[in-house]
Motif scaffolding. Sequence first.
Motif, PDB file in Angstrom:
ATOM      1  N   UNK A 226      97.720 -32.546 -18.949  1.00 19.08           N
ATOM      2  CA  UNK A 226      98.519 -33.547 -18.486  1.00 19.08           C
ATOM      3  C   UNK A 226      99.694 -33.068 -18.832  1.00 19.08           C
ATOM      4  N   UNK A 227     100.908 -33.613 -18.185  1.00 14.88           N
ATOM      5  CA  UNK A 227     102.449 -33.325 -18.533  1.00 14.88           C
ATOM      6  C   UNK A 227     102.514 -33.652 -19.871  1.00 14.88           C
ATOM      7  N   UNK A 228     101.773 -34.705 -20.412  1.00 13.96           N
ATOM      8  CA  UNK A 228     101.980 -35.320 -21.789  1.00 13.96           C
ATOM      9  C   UNK A 228     101.504 -34.416 -22.668  1.00 13.96           C
ATOM     10  N   UNK A 229     100.356 -33.572 -22.619  1.00 14.49           N
ATOM     11  CA  UNK A 229     100.001 -32.557 -23.304  1.00 14.49           C
ATOM     12  C   UNK A 229     100.820 -31.452 -23.375  1.00 14.49           C
ATOM     13  N   UNK A 230     101.397 -30.998 -22.215  1.00 14.66           N
ATOM     14  CA  UNK A 230     102.354 -29.772 -22.045  1.00 14.66           C
ATOM     15  C   UNK A 230     103.573 -30.474 -22.951  1.00 14.66           C
ATOM     16  N   UNK A 231     104.093 -31.609 -22.934  1.00 14.10           N
ATOM     17  CA  UNK A 231     105.213 -31.983 -23.415  1.00 14.10           C
ATOM     18  C   UNK A 231     105.202 -32.143 -24.955  1.00 14.10           C
ATOM     19  N   UNK A 232     103.892 -32.471 -25.609  1.00 13.47           N
ATOM     20  CA  UNK A 232     103.477 -32.222 -26.861  1.00 13.47           C
ATOM     21  C   UNK A 232     103.449 -30.898 -27.467  1.00 13.47           C
ATOM     22  N   UNK A 233     103.062 -30.098 -26.718  1.00 15.95           N
ATOM     23  CA  UNK A 233     103.157 -28.450 -26.746  1.00 15.95           C
ATOM     24  C   UNK A 233     104.721 -27.940 -26.949  1.00 15.95           C
ATOM     25  N   UNK A 234     105.297 -28.439 -26.024  1.00 13.63           N
ATOM     26  CA  UNK A 234     106.741 -28.281 -26.008  1.00 13.63           C
ATOM     27  C   UNK A 234     107.331 -28.610 -27.186  1.00 13.63           C
ATOM     28  N   UNK A 235     107.287 -29.891 -27.746  1.00 12.39           N
ATOM     29  CA  UNK A 235     107.635 -30.577 -28.778  1.00 12.39           C
ATOM     30  C   UNK A 235     107.476 -29.624 -30.092  1.00 12.39           C
ATOM     31  N   UNK A 236     106.237 -29.487 -30.109  1.00 11.73           N
ATOM     32  CA  UNK A 236     105.860 -28.712 -31.412  1.00 11.73           C
ATOM     33  C   UNK A 236     106.447 -27.334 -31.504  1.00 11.73           C
ATOM     34  N   UNK A 237     106.454 -26.538 -30.164  1.00 12.91           N
ATOM     35  CA  UNK A 237     107.070 -25.430 -30.229  1.00 12.91           C
ATOM     36  C   UNK A 237     108.698 -25.385 -30.601  1.00 12.91           C
ATOM     37  N   UNK A 238     109.310 -26.420 -30.138  1.00 15.93           N
ATOM     38  CA  UNK A 238     110.894 -26.613 -30.420  1.00 15.93           C
ATOM     39  C   UNK A 238     111.004 -26.826 -31.673  1.00 15.93           C
ATOM     40  N   UNK A 239     110.060 -27.828 -32.213  1.00 19.12           N
ATOM     41  CA  UNK A 239     110.163 -28.173 -33.804  1.00 19.12           C
ATOM     42  C   UNK A 239     110.177 -26.961 -34.717  1.00 19.12           C
ATOM     43  N   UNK A 240     109.417 -25.960 -34.500  1.00 22.10           N
ATOM     44  CA  UNK A 240     109.423 -24.679 -35.134  1.00 22.10           C
ATOM     45  C   UNK A 240     110.519 -23.952 -35.043  1.00 22.10           C
ATOM     46  N   UNK A 241     111.431 -24.129 -34.194  1.00 23.48           N
ATOM     47  CA  UNK A 241     112.501 -23.174 -34.052  1.00 23.48           C
ATOM     48  C   UNK A 241     113.633 -23.662 -34.748  1.00 23.48           C
ATOM     49  N   UNK A 242     114.522 -22.747 -35.426  1.00 22.27           N
ATOM     50  CA  UNK A 242     115.579 -23.093 -36.293  1.00 22.27           C
ATOM     51  C   UNK A 242     116.512 -23.816 -35.244  1.00 22.27           C
ATOM     52  N   UNK A 243     116.899 -23.253 -33.900  1.00 22.12           N
ATOM     53  CA  UNK A 243     117.752 -23.891 -33.009  1.00 22.12           C
ATOM     54  C   UNK A 243     117.495 -25.253 -32.300  1.00 22.12           C
ATOM     55  N   UNK A 244     115.657 -25.400 -32.451  1.00 22.00           N
ATOM     56  CA  UNK A 244     115.391 -26.511 -31.795  1.00 22.00           C
ATOM     57  C   UNK A 244     115.498 -26.370 -30.206  1.00 22.00           C
ATOM     58  N   UNK A 245     116.019 -25.162 -29.767  1.00 17.94           N
ATOM     59  CA  UNK A 245     116.013 -25.028 -28.210  1.00 17.94           C
ATOM     60  C   UNK A 245     115.510 -23.752 -27.782  1.00 17.94           C
ATOM     61  N   UNK A 246     114.991 -23.690 -26.551  1.00 20.60           N
ATOM     62  CA  UNK A 246     114.351 -22.503 -25.948  1.00 20.60           C
ATOM     63  C   UNK A 246     114.291 -22.609 -24.345  1.00 20.60           C
ATOM     64  N   UNK A 247     114.366 -21.398 -23.995  1.00 21.42           N
ATOM     65  CA  UNK A 247     114.375 -21.168 -22.611  1.00 21.42           C
ATOM     66  C   UNK A 247     112.920 -21.686 -21.745  1.00 21.42           C
TER      67      UNK A 247
END
Length: 112
Positions: free
Chosen positions: A17-38
């Motif tokens: 689901x888009x919600x599951x994908x969104x959760x993964x995106x949130x986890x990825x971004x939370x692990x990045x110092x800048x909090x952003x990614x392409x």
Amino acid sequence: MKTTLGELMSAVQGLTTESEISEAVLKILAGLPSGKATFRHLIREIPNFVKLTPADHAVSETRPNEHVWEQRVRNISSHRKSEKNYIAAGYLVKVNGGLQITELGRQHAKKI
């Protein structure tokens, strides 16, 4: 929260689901110092956070150069006004070519 028709269809079709994908995106971004990614970076990382199904790997009907799951990553931005969208919820913001986590998003990421 109510289940949307799209979520029901995803479950029937075996799609993430888009919600599951969104959760993964949130986890990825939370692990990045800048909090952003392409989007390109997010698409590269998502398979490390979500077990993608064979249906997810089907070619998108509307974006023939992408798999269905890749389109769902980009849908976070294009569906930003939808009720369950993580941008609408205040967890993410759209940035040039990608997404950035908000402070509210960082708090939510700790819960998932």
